[in-house]
Design an enzyme around this catalytic site. Structure first.
Site, PDB file in Angstrom:
ATOM      1  N   LYS A   1       0.838  -1.203   0.000  1.00 47.21           N
ATOM      2  CA  LYS A   1       0.000   0.000   0.000  1.00 47.21           C
ATOM      3  C   LYS A   1       0.873   1.253   0.000  1.00 47.21           C
ATOM      4  CE  LYS A   1      -1.751   1.570   4.036  1.00 47.21           C
ATOM      5  NZ  LYS A   1      -1.470   2.968   4.401  1.00 47.21           N
ATOM      6  N   ASN A   2       1.872   1.285   0.890  1.00 44.68           N
ATOM      7  CA  ASN A   2       2.628   2.525   1.086  1.00 44.68           C
ATOM      8  C   ASN A   2       3.679   2.778   0.016  1.00 44.68           C
ATOM      9  OD1 ASN A   2       1.038   3.054   3.252  1.00 44.68           O
ATOM     10  ND2 ASN A   2       2.541   2.462   4.804  1.00 44.68           N
TER      11      ASN A   2
ATOM     12  N   ARG B   1      -4.861  10.708   4.336  1.00 45.20           N
ATOM     13  CA  ARG B   1      -3.897  11.792   4.464  1.00 45.20           C
ATOM     14  C   ARG B   1      -2.748  11.710   3.458  1.00 45.20           C
ATOM     15  NH1 ARG B   1      -3.055  13.157   8.813  1.00 45.20           N
ATOM     16  NH2 ARG B   1      -0.940  13.879   8.544  1.00 45.20           N
TER      17      ARG B   1
ATOM     18  N   CYS C   1      -5.142  12.277  13.062  1.00 51.05           N
ATOM     19  CA  CYS C   1      -5.855  10.995  12.931  1.00 51.05           C
ATOM     20  C   CYS C   1      -5.730  10.293  14.286  1.00 51.05           C
ATOM     21  CB  CYS C   1      -5.281  10.156  11.799  1.00 51.05           C
ATOM     22  SG  CYS C   1      -3.749   9.346  12.212  1.00 51.05           S
TER      23      CYS C   1
ATOM     24  N   ARG D   1       0.079  14.291  13.481  1.00 54.73           N
ATOM     25  CA  ARG D   1       0.615  14.073  12.137  1.00 54.73           C
ATOM     26  C   ARG D   1       0.699  15.351  11.309  1.00 54.73           C
ATOM     27  NH1 ARG D   1      -1.432   8.512   9.828  1.00 54.73           N
ATOM     28  NH2 ARG D   1       0.521   8.677   8.697  1.00 54.73           N
ATOM     29  N   PRO D   2       1.422  16.345  11.813  1.00 54.28           N
ATOM     30  CA  PRO D   2       1.576  17.586  11.046  1.00 54.28           C
ATOM     31  C   PRO D   2       2.341  17.353   9.745  1.00 54.28           C
ATOM     32  CG  PRO D   2       3.127  17.515  12.871  1.00 54.28           C
ATOM     33  CD  PRO D   2       2.214  16.338  13.056  1.00 54.28           C
ATOM     34  N   ILE D   3       2.250  18.309   8.827  1.00 61.87           N
ATOM     35  CA  ILE D   3       3.037  18.202   7.582  1.00 61.87           C
ATOM     36  C   ILE D   3       3.916  19.436   7.416  1.00 61.87           C
ATOM     37  CG2 ILE D   3       1.393  16.683   6.404  1.00 61.87           C
ATOM     38  CD1 ILE D   3       0.426  19.203   4.861  1.00 61.87           C
TER      39      ILE D   3
ATOM     40  N   ASP E   1       4.481   0.366  12.203  1.00 56.58           N
ATOM     41  CA  ASP E   1       3.274  -0.252  11.652  1.00 56.58           C
ATOM     42  C   ASP E   1       3.133  -1.718  12.056  1.00 56.58           C
ATOM     43  OD1 ASP E   1       3.283   1.555   8.471  1.00 56.58           O
ATOM     44  OD2 ASP E   1       2.757   2.138  10.515  1.00 56.58           O
TER      45      ASP E   1
ATOM     46  N   ILE F   1       7.597   6.812  17.275  1.00 63.97           N
ATOM     47  CA  ILE F   1       7.230   7.528  16.053  1.00 63.97           C
ATOM     48  C   ILE F   1       5.964   8.354  16.220  1.00 63.97           C
ATOM     49  CG2 ILE F   1       6.704   7.302  13.595  1.00 63.97           C
ATOM     50  CD1 ILE F   1       9.553   6.407  14.253  1.00 63.97           C
TER      51      ILE F   1
ATOM     52  N   ARG G   1      -8.619  -0.460   4.594  1.00 64.32           N
ATOM     53  CA  ARG G   1      -7.756   0.567   3.999  1.00 64.32           C
ATOM     54  C   ARG G   1      -6.427  -0.023   3.559  1.00 64.32           C
ATOM     55  NH1 ARG G   1      -7.038   6.029   7.082  1.00 64.32           N
ATOM     56  NH2 ARG G   1      -5.795   6.196   5.201  1.00 64.32           N
TER      57      ARG G   1
HETATM   58  C1  EPZ Z   1       4.124   6.924   6.638  1.00 59.67           C
HETATM   59  O1  EPZ Z   1       3.309   7.920   7.224  1.00 59.67           O
HETATM   60  C2  EPZ Z   1       3.229   5.706   6.461  1.00 59.67           C
HETATM   61  N1  EPZ Z   1       2.123   6.030   5.549  1.00 59.67           N
HETATM   62  C3  EPZ Z   1       2.691   5.260   7.823  1.00 59.67           C
HETATM   63  O2  EPZ Z   1       1.918   4.078   7.622  1.00 59.67           O
HETATM   64  C4  EPZ Z   1       3.878   4.940   8.734  1.00 59.67           C
HETATM   65  O3  EPZ Z   1       3.396   4.578  10.011  1.00 59.67           O
HETATM   66  C5  EPZ Z   1       4.793   6.161   8.837  1.00 59.67           C
HETATM   67  O4  EPZ Z   1       5.212   6.584   7.516  1.00 59.67           O
HETATM   68  C6  EPZ Z   1       6.045   5.877   9.672  1.00 59.67           C
HETATM   69  O5  EPZ Z   1       6.751   4.821   9.101  1.00 59.67           O
HETATM   70  C7  EPZ Z   1       2.366   6.072   4.221  1.00 59.67           C
HETATM   71  O6  EPZ Z   1       3.473   5.847   3.753  1.00 59.67           O
HETATM   72  C8  EPZ Z   1       1.190   6.403   3.336  1.00 59.67           C
HETATM   73  P1  EPZ Z   1       6.039  10.267   8.869  1.00 59.67           P
HETATM   74  P2  EPZ Z   1       3.847   9.457   7.306  1.00 59.67           P
HETATM   75  O7  EPZ Z   1       5.915  11.547   8.131  1.00 59.67           O
HETATM   76  O8  EPZ Z   1       4.740   9.722   6.165  1.00 59.67           O
HETATM   77  C9  EPZ Z   1       6.217  13.543  12.287  1.00 59.67           C
HETATM   78  C10 EPZ Z   1       0.040   2.679   7.812  1.00 59.67           C
HETATM   79  O9  EPZ Z   1      -0.485   2.108   8.780  1.00 59.67           O
HETATM   80  N2  EPZ Z   1       6.124  14.541  11.212  1.00 59.67           N
HETATM   81  O10 EPZ Z   1       7.197   9.378   8.572  1.00 59.67           O
HETATM   82  O11 EPZ Z   1       2.665  10.322   7.513  1.00 59.67           O
HETATM   83  C11 EPZ Z   1       4.960  12.707  12.427  1.00 59.67           C
HETATM   84  O12 EPZ Z   1       4.001  13.366  13.247  1.00 59.67           O
HETATM   85  C12 EPZ Z   1       0.516   4.117   7.958  1.00 59.67           C
HETATM   86  O13 EPZ Z   1       0.225   2.144   6.681  1.00 59.67           O
HETATM   87  C13 EPZ Z   1       6.164  15.901  11.544  1.00 59.67           C
HETATM   88  O14 EPZ Z   1       6.259  16.270  12.712  1.00 59.67           O
HETATM   89  O15 EPZ Z   1       4.709   9.411   8.639  1.00 59.67           O
HETATM   90  C14 EPZ Z   1       5.487  11.446  13.064  1.00 59.67           C
HETATM   91  O16 EPZ Z   1       5.607  11.643  14.455  1.00 59.67           O
HETATM   92  C15 EPZ Z   1       0.231   4.664   9.342  1.00 59.67           C
HETATM   93  N3  EPZ Z   1       6.091  16.819  10.548  1.00 59.67           N
HETATM   94  C16 EPZ Z   1       6.896  11.291  12.458  1.00 59.67           C
HETATM   95  O17 EPZ Z   1       7.223  12.592  11.932  1.00 59.67           O
HETATM   96  C17 EPZ Z   1       5.996  16.460   9.220  1.00 59.67           C
HETATM   97  O18 EPZ Z   1       5.945  17.351   8.342  1.00 59.67           O
HETATM   98  C18 EPZ Z   1       6.988  10.287  11.310  1.00 59.67           C
HETATM   99  O19 EPZ Z   1       5.927  10.568  10.426  1.00 59.67           O
HETATM  100  C19 EPZ Z   1       5.946  15.081   8.901  1.00 59.67           C
HETATM  101  C20 EPZ Z   1       6.026  14.145   9.910  1.00 59.67           C
END
Ligand code: EPZ
Length: 417
Positions: free
Chosen positions: A22-23, A92, A116, A121-123, A304, A326, A396
């Site tokens: 998926k990812n 998202r 969520c 999960r900020p961006i 995950d 995480i 999902r």
């Molecule tokens: C990806 O999410 C995956 N989703 C998630 O899988 C996975 O759990 C996650 O990476 C960690 O491995 C997809 O690939 C679609 P991050 P992502 O940005 O990219 C913080 C599943 O179950 N952060 O790596 O959204 C964030 O809050 C899903 O398949 C910021 O602070 O995760 C988190 O604490 C769930 N600011 C950490 O970084 C930002 O701009 C890692 O998040 C971005 C992230």
């Protein structure tokens, strides 16, 4: 609404095939926005999330055709740059259209995804990186308003390792003028797969799989035919399901090298995990040992798989400490597992699991994708019947999970709640 009913206590035996990841599929399908002409993607899993992305790409003006696990996308007619709230809030990862839209059209209007169940999960890191590439960004009425006359390469450092942040910036930079460096970049196999697809389109990306990725901008990309990598989290979920039922299964189509941290932990707990000529053999045991786990960015133990491994620790002998580093709220499954008799104490980002307990079936509620998987695994291990409601969460990220587990000898089925 549907639920999955599980009669526990049955060993899993037989062979199961892993679907596409998926990812990896989500960003790779979105990368088609960077090209004109027909891309053909193979081994795309049929999930709620991939169906959402296909709908979003169609709304942006791309032609999308699906047949089984083959998806064809032609973004030659890209004529819209808005990803609306009602789509983004359901998935998202839609924010990944930001990079390609800005690279192709110089414009994007994408709803802020909001939080969520597992965290805020900020961006902010996505947005800051885009600004460093020359994008003007404002936040208005819950939307990201972004535009750029042209994108130019920059040296970008991520304060936190972010998977989709790395992917978004990689896709924004491939058509930028000059060289972009992403430092403290994510190394997940799904990031490597996206870079592989982009390089096949004609991008010039090096260093992927290491913390420093370099992207040299090119004029244009061309459409490709690409095969999506197997889903390491689905494979890991089946490994744990076999382990908790003292089963003996063969997993076909997985890539063990994508799961080294999980395999190491399962072996440490006494589970047999061995490579055979045509798949990965996983054999459970009655004598499971408690192990300590800390979730980390790849190649560390994947967040995950945290909920699924916790179930194994509930039925293991002894204590285990599971640290979630995480996401700030990824222990929601604990209260549901406690209703099944699990002995778990959460303190901040750590959960102490006292094993040696027999789980008992109960009605439980799914709250997010991987928590749902853990509740199904718990139902397989439990004495009696478990009913998991709100299974739309699990749809999902898993293709017909109850059918695949039933083919392995699990007694479970889907029904109306
Ligand atoms: C990806 O999410 C995956 N989703 C998630 O899988 C996975 O759990 C996650 O990476 C960690 O491995 C997809 O690939 C679609 P991050 P992502 O940005 O990219 C913080 C599943 O179950 N952060 O790596 O959204 C964030 O809050 C899903 O398949 C910021 O602070 O995760 C988190 O604490 C769930 N600011 C950490 O970084 C930002 O701009 C890692 O998040 C971005 C992230």
């Amino acid at each position: 609404m549907e639920k999955i009913v599980i009669e526990g206590g049955h060993r899993l035996e037989g062979t199961v095939t892993v679907s596409g990841a998926k990812n990896a599929a989500l960003p790779i399908l979105i990368s088609a926005l960077l090209t004109d002409g027909w891309n053909t993607f193979h081994n795309v899993p049929d999930l709620r999330d991939t169906r959402t992305i296909k709908r979003l790409l169609g709304d942006l003006g791309a032609k999308v055709e699906s047949s089984g696990s083959v998806v064809k996308i032609n973004a030659g007619g890209l004529n819209n740059y808005e990803a609306p709230y009602d789509l983004v809030r359901t998935m998202r990862a839609s924010v990944l259209v930001l990079g390609p839209l800005l690279a192709r059209l110089g414009r994007a209007r994408v709803s802020l995804p909001g939080g969520c169940a597992i965290g805020a999960r900020p961006i902010n890191l996505h947005l800051r990186g885009l600004e460093e590439l020359g994008v003007f960004i404002s936040l208005e009425h819950g939307y990201i308003e972004a535009h750029a006359s042209s994108l130019k390469g920059a040296d970008i450092y991520f304060d936190i390792v972010t998977v989709t942040g790395t992917e978004n910036l990689m896709m924004a930079a491939v058509l930028a003028k000059g060289v972009t460096t992403l430092r403290n970049a994510a190394r997940e196999p799904e990031v490597v797969a996206l870079a592989d697809a982009l390089n096949r389109m004609g991008a010039r990306i090096t260093g992927v799989g290491t913390p420093v990725i370099t992207i040299s901008g090119v004029e244009a990309l061309k459409p490709i035919s690409y095969h999506v990598i197997p889903d390491r989290i689905e494979a890991g979920t089946f490994m744990v399901a076999a382990a908790v039922t003292s089963g003996n299964i063969k997993i076909v189509g997985c890539e063990p090298n994508h799961n080294r941290a999980l395999i190491h932990k399962l072996q440490q707990a006494g589970i047999t995990v061995e490579q055979e000529s045509d798949g990965l053999r996983v054999v459970g045991t009655e004598a499971i040992c408690g192990v300590d786990v800390k979730t980390l960015p790849y190649p560390g133990f994947p967040t995950d798989m945290q909920a699924q491994l916790m179930v194994l620790m509930c039925v293991a002998n002894g204590l285990s400490v599971i640290s979630e580093t995480i996401f700030e709220n990824r222990f929601i499954h604990v209260s549901e597992l406690q209703r099944m008799g699990a002995d778990i104490t959460v303190s901040g980002s750590a959960a102490v699991v006292r094993g040696g307990r027999r789980l008992t079936g109960a009605p439980v509620m799914a709250t997010d994708l991987r928590a749902s998987a853990s509740l199904i695994i718990a139902g397989l291990a439990a004495e009696g019947t478990t009913e998991v409601s709100r299974v739309y969460h699990i749809d999902r990220g898993y293709e017909c999970i109850e059918k695949k587990l039933a083919l392995l000898g699990g007694h479970l089925w889907r029904t109306q709640a």
